[in-house]
Design an enzyme around this catalytic site. Structure first.
Site, PDB file in Angstrom:
ATOM      1  N   SER A  69       0.840  -1.200   0.000  1.00  0.00           N
ATOM      2  CA  SER A  69       0.000   0.000   0.000  1.00  0.00           C
ATOM      3  C   SER A  69       0.871   1.244   0.000  1.00  0.00           C
ATOM      4  O   SER A  69       1.990   1.236   0.525  1.00  0.00           O
ATOM      5  CB  SER A  69      -0.903   0.024   1.236  1.00  0.00           C
ATOM      6  N   ASP A  70       0.350   2.313  -0.606  1.00  0.00           N
ATOM      7  CA  ASP A  70       0.951   3.604  -0.320  1.00  0.00           C
ATOM      8  C   ASP A  70       0.665   3.896   1.145  1.00  0.00           C
ATOM      9  O   ASP A  70      -0.252   3.321   1.742  1.00  0.00           O
ATOM     10  CB  ASP A  70       0.386   4.689  -1.230  1.00  0.00           C
ATOM     11  N   TRP A  71       1.443   4.782   1.734  1.00  0.00           N
ATOM     12  CA  TRP A  71       1.372   4.994   3.177  1.00  0.00           C
ATOM     13  C   TRP A  71       0.002   5.591   3.551  1.00  0.00           C
ATOM     14  O   TRP A  71      -0.336   6.681   3.127  1.00  0.00           O
ATOM     15  CB  TRP A  71       2.525   5.869   3.623  1.00  0.00           C
ATOM     16  N   SER A  72      -0.763   4.828   4.300  1.00  0.00           N
ATOM     17  CA  SER A  72      -2.138   5.159   4.674  1.00  0.00           C
ATOM     18  C   SER A  72      -3.116   4.946   3.525  1.00  0.00           C
ATOM     19  O   SER A  72      -4.201   5.512   3.524  1.00  0.00           O
ATOM     20  CB  SER A  72      -2.277   6.585   5.207  1.00  0.00           C
ATOM     21  N   GLY A  73      -2.730   4.108   2.574  1.00  0.00           N
ATOM     22  CA  GLY A  73      -3.596   3.849   1.429  1.00  0.00           C
ATOM     23  C   GLY A  73      -4.636   2.779   1.660  1.00  0.00           C
ATOM     24  O   GLY A  73      -5.517   2.572   0.819  1.00  0.00           O
TER      25      GLY A  73
END
Length: 743
Positions: free
Chosen positions: A274-278
């Site tokens: 995931s992208d960070w906090s995605g």
């Protein structure tokens, strides 16, 4: 007595058997760690399955989410290592603290800053891309990174996107061609490339909320080809999801993108990160393709909650759902299987090289990419190159002449061992000419998600610049954008298409006192150019990293001949860009939804098809010498669906300088049954020639690559009939048109 002896003997035998079995099991676990990397893929899969069987549910869960800002847990009792990641689109990011975005303040994490990927794309040189990837992979390996979070290959849709400088331009074929050798170069070092952001992350404004609606044709023909090439051709080991939604579902757990297209249609066997906090839900993260969840608990701006790692969507909530039978353990096992496969390719690989950091070879690669990526846009009266003459006074004006660019930009920030500024490079090269310098304008410091005004007086800077310009024979204005918030930076988009910080006013003022102005444009984006008539020469110099000043000086002086080509179109005005033509519903969106109304007509496809003249076209770039194309022909006039089209072109250097030209082959379907761009890039070749020499090059194109995505059958199809093959050195500069037939 006999009974007691027999009982003791039986007990000893049982204990001995148990010990042998236990020791055997332990030996197998060690054997798994040491020998699995030498096995065939089938045997490796079997080994991985055997490991999964001896992992506890809790151990497996721990492997699927972060334990720190940039690492995930291993399983210590079995010798399964942690995975360490680093940002790195154009250099390995400095060390970040365990549970905050503050810098760790190490003294041994300085690296080579390579040119931003727009510069790499502008080289039109896949061989350089391989060298770039290999070098950055060596630096990541030396820094003991297992996953390099890059390269970025989102398509340049709007010049307002703050993150365009991290990507490979507007054309899917160019991006696909350049990204494959980059990935292979990184991964030969035992470091996983992680292509990003999958997919349709084409703006930073509202990036974590915007929902993208588009046709299947636009999705498959424009926005997916570079990712597909990364998976199918480069065999990339990891992919990062995007922040945005696609058709109402977040990209980091998107059933269409991840399960159907990526893992089923393309047979991707790597890891989705995931992208960070995605990540946003446990159920969708578990079911729809996400393998490793990173950054949850942050808002992308530095805020975090202490000890939040166990509360990730793929942590305790996932564990709880499996134990309750709400989610299948098979979903978890598939994620762990992919993670273990990633490890055997990286930190469990038996023949992993050691890497190298910041050596002369890396500096040379950075310099070569920088010099080949610089694009000569304008050269009236042969303004460039500039002679190093004792009779010449050169005024170097502009904040970007001395501004350090590596620290800004968001997650692409770098901590290079050194960064040669344009002024430093010019002073070093021009030993005879008199160099005078002043800032001219000031922008304030680079701070993520915040604009901090300059403390310097802009009027005073302006007045001094005019005085300096008046004294000079030649003015080199070094301006453009920078990597501040609301410029070329992650987190949000640009707010204006014009030059910021009153630079146009400064250009106008300098022009009043000195007509001999050259502009070195440092940007990762197109800008509005109403000031263009007041310059004699313009160089698009991008963000060039550690060797920036040396590369710029080599081009200005003529030591190197510019050969870069624009990887995206420069519109005359913002409304000419396809994404902006349709208003807010297309960009930035209305009610957090946007419709890609331009459909497949992105970049030069839009300008060519709609007959809108750009300021500078895709593929455009001048040289200090003169090239001529001749004897352009194809090997046949009629082709079958399984054939290759071979285009021959002779390039002659008619000037007295050696240089390089890029043959560009575009193809368009005449009288198509479906809406199509007038032409699309299908091949290119960079040819290096000494003065007055010529070379005949050939470019091969598979007929199957002329396919369009047929929405009626949800598959690719090649139309039979007549096609035009356009050969030239820019999308709007065609030397020859040849008609061929596909039967």
């Amino acid at each position: 007595m006999k009974i007691k002896f027999t009982q003791r003997l039986f007990l000893i035998i049982v204990i001995s058997c148990f010990y042998v079995a236990y020791a055997s099991a332990q030996h197998k676990e060690v054997d798994i760690q040491l020998t699995a990397t030498k096995l065939t893929s089938i045997a490796l899969d079997a080994k991985i399955d055997s490991i999964i069987k001896i992992l506890t549910l809790e151990e497996k869960i721990a492997m699927t989410h972060a334990q720190s800002k940039f690492s995930t847990k291993g399983v210590a009792r079995l010798g399964i290592p942690e995975i360490w990641m680093s940002d790195g689109p154009h250099g390995v990011r400095e060390e970040i603290s365990w549970d905050s975005w503050s810098h760790a303040e190490w003294t041994n994490d300085s690296i080579t800053a390579f040119p931003a990927l727009t510069a790499l794309a502008a080289t039109f040189n896949p061989e350089l891309s391989a060298n770039y990837g290999s070098s950055i992979g060596e630096e990541a390996r030396y820094r003991k990174k297992d996953v390099l979070l890059g390269p970025g290959i989102n398509i340049y849709r709007t010049p307002m996107n703050g993150r365009n400088f991290e990507y490979l331009g507007e054309d899917p074929y160019l991006a696909a061609t350049m990204v494959v050798p980059y990935i292979k170069g990184v991964q030969k070092n035992g470091v996983a490339a992680c292509v990003k952001h999958f997919a349709l992350n084409n703006q930073e404004h509202w990036r974590d909320k915007i929902n993208v609606e588009l046709s299947d044709r636009a999705l498959y023909e424009i926005y997916l080809p570079a990712f597909k090439a990364a998976v199918k051709e480069a065999k990339v080991w990891s992919i990062m999801g995007a922040y945005n939604k696609i058709r109402g579902q977040y990209a980091c757990h998107n059933e269409l993108l991840l399960n159907k297209i990526l893992k089923t249609d393309w047979n991707f066997d790597g890891v989705v990160i995931s992208d960070w906090s995605g990540a946003h839900t446990t159920e969708e993260s578990a079911k729809y393709g996400l393998d490793i969840e990173m950054g949850t608990g942050t808002d992308g701006l530095g805020t975090s909650t202490a000890n939040h790692y166990d509360n990730y969507y793929l942590a305790k909530p996932f564990l709880k759902a499996i134990k309750k039978g709400v989610l299948s353990e098979d979903l978890l096992d598939d994620k762990v299987r992919r993670i273990l496969r990633l490890m055997y390719r990286t930190n469990l690989s038996f023949n992993r090289p050691l890497g190298k950091l910041n050596n002369k070879e890396h500096h040379e690669v950075a310099l070569n990419v920088a010099t080949e990526g610089i694009v000569l846009l304008k050269n009236e009266d042969d303004f460039f190159p500039i002679k190093d003459d004792k009779t010449i006074t050169i005024a170097v004006i502009g904040e970007n002449a001395t501004r350090v660019m590596a620290p800004g930009g968001g997650s692409s920030e770098l901590k290079p061992q050194f960064e040669i500024s344009p002024l430093e490079g010019i002073k070093k090269r021009f030993k005879n000419a008199k160099i005078i310098h002043t800032m001219g304008y000031s922008s304030g410091p680079s701070v993520y998600d915040e604009v901090i005004p300059t403390k310097l007086n802009q009027d005073s800077l302006y007045v001094k610049a005019i005085k300096i310009a008046k004294k000079a024979d030649v003015v080199l204005f070094i301006g453009g954008l920078n990597k501040n918030h609301l410029q070329d930076c992650e987190g949000d988009d640009r707010e204006i298409f014009q030059l910021p910080y009153q630079q146009e006013k400064l250009i106008n003022g300098m022009y009043e006192v000195n007509k001999n102005i050259g502009f070195l444009l440092l940007t990762g984006n197109a800008v509005e150019m109403s000031w263009l008539p007041k310059t004699k020469g313009v160089l698009q110099t991008w963000y060039l990293g550690s060797m920036a000043g040396e590369a710029i000086a080599q081009i200005i002086s003529g030591d190197k001949n510019p050969s870069g080509k624009l990887p995206f179109s420069f519109p005359k005005k913002l409304k000419d860009n396809a994404a902006h033509f349709y208003g807010e519903t297309s960009y930035p969106g209305v009610n957090m939804t946007q419709h890609y109304k331009e459909d497949i007509l992105v970049g030069y496809r839009w300008f060519d098809t709609k007959k809108i003249a750009p300021q500078y076209a895709f593929g455009y770039g001048l040289s200090y010498t003169n090239f001529k194309f001749s004897d352009i022909k194809t090997d046949k006039n009629v082709y079958s669906l399984t054939d290759k089209i071979t285009v021959h072109c002779t390039v002659t250097n008619n000037g007295n300088r050696q240089g390089a030209e890029v043959i560009q082959v575009y193809i368009g379907k005449l009288n198509s049954d479906v809406k199509r761009a007038s032409k699309e890039l299908k091949g290119f070749k960079k040819v290096f020639l000494k003065s007055y020499k010529k070379e005949t090059a050939k470019i091969e194109i598979n007929v199957s690559d002329l396919a369009f995505y047929n929405e009626k059958i949800s598959d690719w199809a090649v139309e039979k009939g007549t096609y035009s093959i356009y050969v030239g050195n820019a999308s709007d500069s065609i030397s020859e048109t040849i008609k061929v037939t596909i039967k």
